[in-house]
Motif scaffolding. Structure first.
Motif, PDB file in Angstrom:
ATOM      1  N   GLN A 282       0.822  -1.211   0.000  1.00  0.00           N
ATOM      2  CA  GLN A 282       0.000   0.000   0.000  1.00  0.00           C
ATOM      3  C   GLN A 282       0.857   1.262   0.000  1.00  0.00           C
ATOM      4  O   GLN A 282       0.441   2.323   0.466  1.00  0.00           O
ATOM      5  CB  GLN A 282      -0.957  -0.009   1.195  1.00  0.00           C
ATOM      6  N   ASN A 344       0.905   4.026  15.042  1.00  0.00           N
ATOM      7  CA  ASN A 344       0.456   2.835  14.327  1.00  0.00           C
ATOM      8  C   ASN A 344      -0.948   2.998  13.764  1.00  0.00           C
ATOM      9  O   ASN A 344      -1.225   2.623  12.626  1.00  0.00           O
ATOM     10  CB  ASN A 344       0.514   1.626  15.264  1.00  0.00           C
TER      11      ASN A 344
ATOM     12  N   SER B 145      -1.998   3.075   9.488  1.00  0.00           N
ATOM     13  CA  SER B 145      -3.047   2.079   9.249  1.00  0.00           C
ATOM     14  C   SER B 145      -4.045   2.531   8.192  1.00  0.00           C
ATOM     15  O   SER B 145      -4.235   3.723   7.963  1.00  0.00           O
ATOM     16  CB  SER B 145      -3.802   1.795  10.553  1.00  0.00           C
ATOM     17  N   LEU B 146      -4.672   1.526   7.616  1.00  0.00           N
ATOM     18  CA  LEU B 146      -5.754   1.775   6.662  1.00  0.00           C
ATOM     19  C   LEU B 146      -7.039   1.206   7.250  1.00  0.00           C
ATOM     20  O   LEU B 146      -7.041   0.128   7.829  1.00  0.00           O
ATOM     21  CB  LEU B 146      -5.458   1.078   5.333  1.00  0.00           C
ATOM     22  N   VAL B 175      -9.226  -2.820  10.016  1.00  0.00           N
ATOM     23  CA  VAL B 175      -8.104  -1.910  10.219  1.00  0.00           C
ATOM     24  C   VAL B 175      -6.834  -2.720  10.104  1.00  0.00           C
ATOM     25  O   VAL B 175      -6.630  -3.689  10.841  1.00  0.00           O
ATOM     26  CB  VAL B 175      -8.164  -1.200  11.586  1.00  0.00           C
ATOM     27  N   SER B 176      -5.997  -2.368   9.165  1.00  0.00           N
ATOM     28  CA  SER B 176      -4.804  -3.155   8.890  1.00  0.00           C
ATOM     29  C   SER B 176      -3.818  -2.260   8.158  1.00  0.00           C
ATOM     30  O   SER B 176      -4.131  -1.128   7.799  1.00  0.00           O
ATOM     31  CB  SER B 176      -5.198  -4.360   8.023  1.00  0.00           C
ATOM     32  N   ARG B 177      -2.617  -2.774   7.952  1.00  0.00           N
ATOM     33  CA  ARG B 177      -1.682  -2.042   7.111  1.00  0.00           C
ATOM     34  C   ARG B 177      -2.052  -2.203   5.634  1.00  0.00           C
ATOM     35  O   ARG B 177      -1.476  -1.565   4.777  1.00  0.00           O
ATOM     36  CB  ARG B 177      -0.256  -2.571   7.304  1.00  0.00           C
ATOM     37  N   ASN B 178      -2.974  -3.098   5.388  1.00  0.00           N
ATOM     38  CA  ASN B 178      -3.293  -3.416   3.996  1.00  0.00           C
ATOM     39  C   ASN B 178      -4.796  -3.421   3.782  1.00  0.00           C
ATOM     40  O   ASN B 178      -5.570  -3.531   4.728  1.00  0.00           O
ATOM     41  CB  ASN B 178      -2.691  -4.769   3.630  1.00  0.00           C
ATOM     42  N   THR B 179      -5.183  -3.326   2.543  1.00  0.00           N
ATOM     43  CA  THR B 179      -6.606  -3.270   2.238  1.00  0.00           C
ATOM     44  C   THR B 179      -7.115  -4.674   1.906  1.00  0.00           C
ATOM     45  O   THR B 179      -6.362  -5.519   1.417  1.00  0.00           O
ATOM     46  CB  THR B 179      -6.862  -2.340   1.038  1.00  0.00           C
TER      47      THR B 179
END
Lengths: 375, 233
Positions: A282, A344, B145-146, B175-179
């Motif tokens: 991302q 974070n 975070s995404l 909610v994660s670092r990735n989608t």
């Protein structure tokens, strides 16, 4: 010589002080430390002031084999200086990375300056126009050679002749006083003004490795017009591992910003495993995995990260963002944990005030905090 | 009553019917080419039917201030059903340093339907349960975070579809670092949602959570770890 670090903030040192500097190339470096210490009488009859120096935890003992670090030519003894300044020049090979100067005063000392110069291979090094305050016989300049090669050095001095008490300079190489065979009264002072006001001399040293000292003592106000070191060199100096360099840079920046070094290292370890080219799916980028929007916002705080994959820019940007978060929670309970949660997860996602609701944090944020701040 | 048609009349009726069918076919084909979707005749929803007070021709006036924000972002996409396609606008702006908001407008409404935390990251439409109506996935970013939220359009509103693992006290959606990704994992013709969570570097693994859309919520049905060729950040 290229100046790579400078600390010219004059200050009194009462406790141990660590001064960090960073060098980018493995090379011989010259570390100059200028300080002054007072004698017992000046201290009102109590103890002398003294100051000892360590570089990268290396101590500089006397050559007699006994530690006596405060009596070493590399130290600043108040009993001899009586409040006058002295400069110690350390020539030593340094790998690229973070280095430390530890200053340990006995009672206290006045630090006047620290300068670090990089010396290119084969460069003829000269120092010039070094003046001294008026005072009686005392240590003036010490040149410390640690694991460097030195064939010799030459001195050009300007000595003032007076009716009573002219300028004199003593030369001591590895505890051996260079004798003056022209004057019985001043045989331990190699340069005496009564002979001539402008004098020069050549000295062979042939240092190959280990620790060596060249000392100049001053009586009254001699001027060192020039000292030139000949054949100054070192054995090949290995470059540090690139990851270690990155860690050193993070440590250096952590000290500058006043954050725990290990904590900042663990953040980068968690974010990118110290890979400056790390890019998430991302588009989080570099060591601190800065997101483009974060990079933009860091720019709003006055620092432009033009290349998030650049090690120095990413570290600087990461620290600016972290400090901004940390300051935002100033005065709050759990300031550091909230900072890490904000880092974070985003600080807009939980209340700024009050106790942090640990159960409301997502698992990744909990894992992140537990990793960075092991309990 | 018995109707008598001449052969020419019958022929004319057939011609008219054939032309009408041809016109319908061309219309549907054009739309299909344009929209790549269900083959039905779709028109953009009438603004007035959704928003009663439309004093302004579009939302630009309202959003003028937002657009002054140097970090302002916007995107438009279309949420399609078998009858309508709805224009969805996303406007993202800075509330304070490092804090963004994402407002979501439907059609030309001057009032945002949703005001989400975080800077706008991206948005997609996807027909998860293959009912001919797109669902909307909106991704915002905060910190590192995404946050991915999924909506369906119901009774004139975007209604969020909850996720079984979300924490009402803390966060909604994923909610994660990735989608997340939408894939038909079990080959039943419907899409499952796959959420990805990274491991601590240097481990080349990630955790995958599989969610099934029940019609009311995304229910976690499976969780596993998988090896990755590189460290998954």
């Amino acid at each position: 010589m290229k100046l790579v670090f400078e600390d010219t903030k004059q200050r009194q040192i009462k406790g141990q002080e660590l001064v960090s500097f960073f060098v980018n190339k493995p090379s011989i470096y010259l570390v100059e430390i200028k300080a002054r210490t007072k004698g017992e009488k000046q201290m009102g009859g109590s103890d002398d002031e003294d100051l000892k120096v360590e570089i990268d935890r290396l101590k500089f003992p006397t050559l007699s084999g006994q530690p006596r670090y405060l009596d070493s030519p590399a130290a600043f003894p108040g009993g001899k200086l009586h409040g006058l300044s002295k400069s110690v020049f350390f020539f030593l090979p340094l790998v690229n990375g973070l280095h430390e100067i530890l200053l340990t005063p006995d009672v206290s000392a006045i630090l006047e300056k620290i300068q670090v110069f990089q010396i290119s291979s084969g460069e003829e090094v000269s120092l010039s126009n070094i003046v001294v305050e008026d005072g009686d016989r005392r240590p003036w300049l010490t040149f410390v050679f640690l694991d460097v090669l030195l064939k010799g050095f030459s001195l050009d001095l300007l000595l003032r002749r007076r009716f009573v008490d002219s300028d004199d300079v003593k030369v001591v190489i590895d505890d051996v006083v260079k004798r003056n065979n022209r004057s019985i009264l001043h045989k331990l002072w190699y340069f005496i003004a009564s002979f001539n006001e402008e004098q020069s001399g050549n000295f062979e040293t042939n240092f190959t490795s280990g620790l060596h000292y060249v000392e100049l003592w001053a009586d009254r106000t001699p001027i060192l017009n020039k000292i030139t070191f000949k054949g100054l060199n070192s054995n090949p100096i290995k470059s540090k591992d690139p990851t270690e360099i990155i860690k050193d840079k993070i440590r250096f920046k952590a000290r500058e910003y006043g954050f725990d070094e290990e904590m900042m290292l663990r953040i980068v370890q968690k974010e990118s495993q110290f890979n400056p080219k790390a890019r998430s799916s991302q588009n989080a980028q570099g060591l601190f995995q800065l997101r483009p929007i974060t990079v933009e916002q860091i720019g709003k705080l006055g620092y432009e990260v033009t290349d998030p994959y650049d090690i120095d820019q990413n570290i600087q940007g990461g620290f600016i963002y972290f400090r901004w978060l940390f300051n935002m929670y100033k005065g709050e309970e759990d300031q550091l944990i909230k900072t890490l949660a904000g880092w974070n997860w985003g600080h807009g996602n939980f209340p700024k005030e009050g106790k942090l609701d640990w159960n409301a944090l997502k698992k990744e944020t909990k894992d992140f905090i537990n990793f960075v701040l092991p309990r | 009553m018995k109707l008598n048609y001449s052969r020419s009349q019958t022929f004319a009726v057939l011609i008219v019917a054939a032309l009408a069918l041809l016109a319908m076919y061309v219309s549907v084909k054009d739309y299909g080419r344009q929209q790549g979707s269900h083959g039905a005749v779709i028109r953009e929803e009438d603004n007035a039917s959704v928003v009663k007070a439309l004093d302004l021709p579009d939302v630009n006036e309202v959003l003028r201030n937002i657009r002054q924000d140097p970090f302002y972002k916007e995107k438009t996409l279309y949420l399609k059903s078998s009858v309508y396609k709805r224009k969805i606008h996303f406007y993202s702006y800075t509330v304070e340093p490092f804090v963004g908001k994402t407002d979501v407008y439907v059609n030309n409404s001057t009032t945002s339907q949703l005001s989400l935390d975080g800077f706008f990251y991206n948005a997609y439409t996807v027909d998860i349960n293959k009912d001919g109506k797109d669902e909307l996935e909106v991704e915002t970013e905060s910190g590192h975070s995404l946050n991915s939220l999924i909506y369906k359009y119901l009774r004139g509103r975007l209604e969020r579809i909850p996720v079984s693992t979300e924490n009402p006290k803390g966060w909604e959606g994923i909610v994660s670092r990735n989608t997340p990704e939408f894939k038909d994992v079990n080959k039943d013709g419907l899409l499952e949602m796959l959420a990805y969570y990274r491991f601590f570097p240097p481990e080349k693994r990630r955790k995958v959570e599989v969610y099934k859309f029940t019609g009311l919520l995304f229910q976690k049905v499976r969780e596993y770890e998988e090896k990755m060729p590189e460290v998954y950040l």
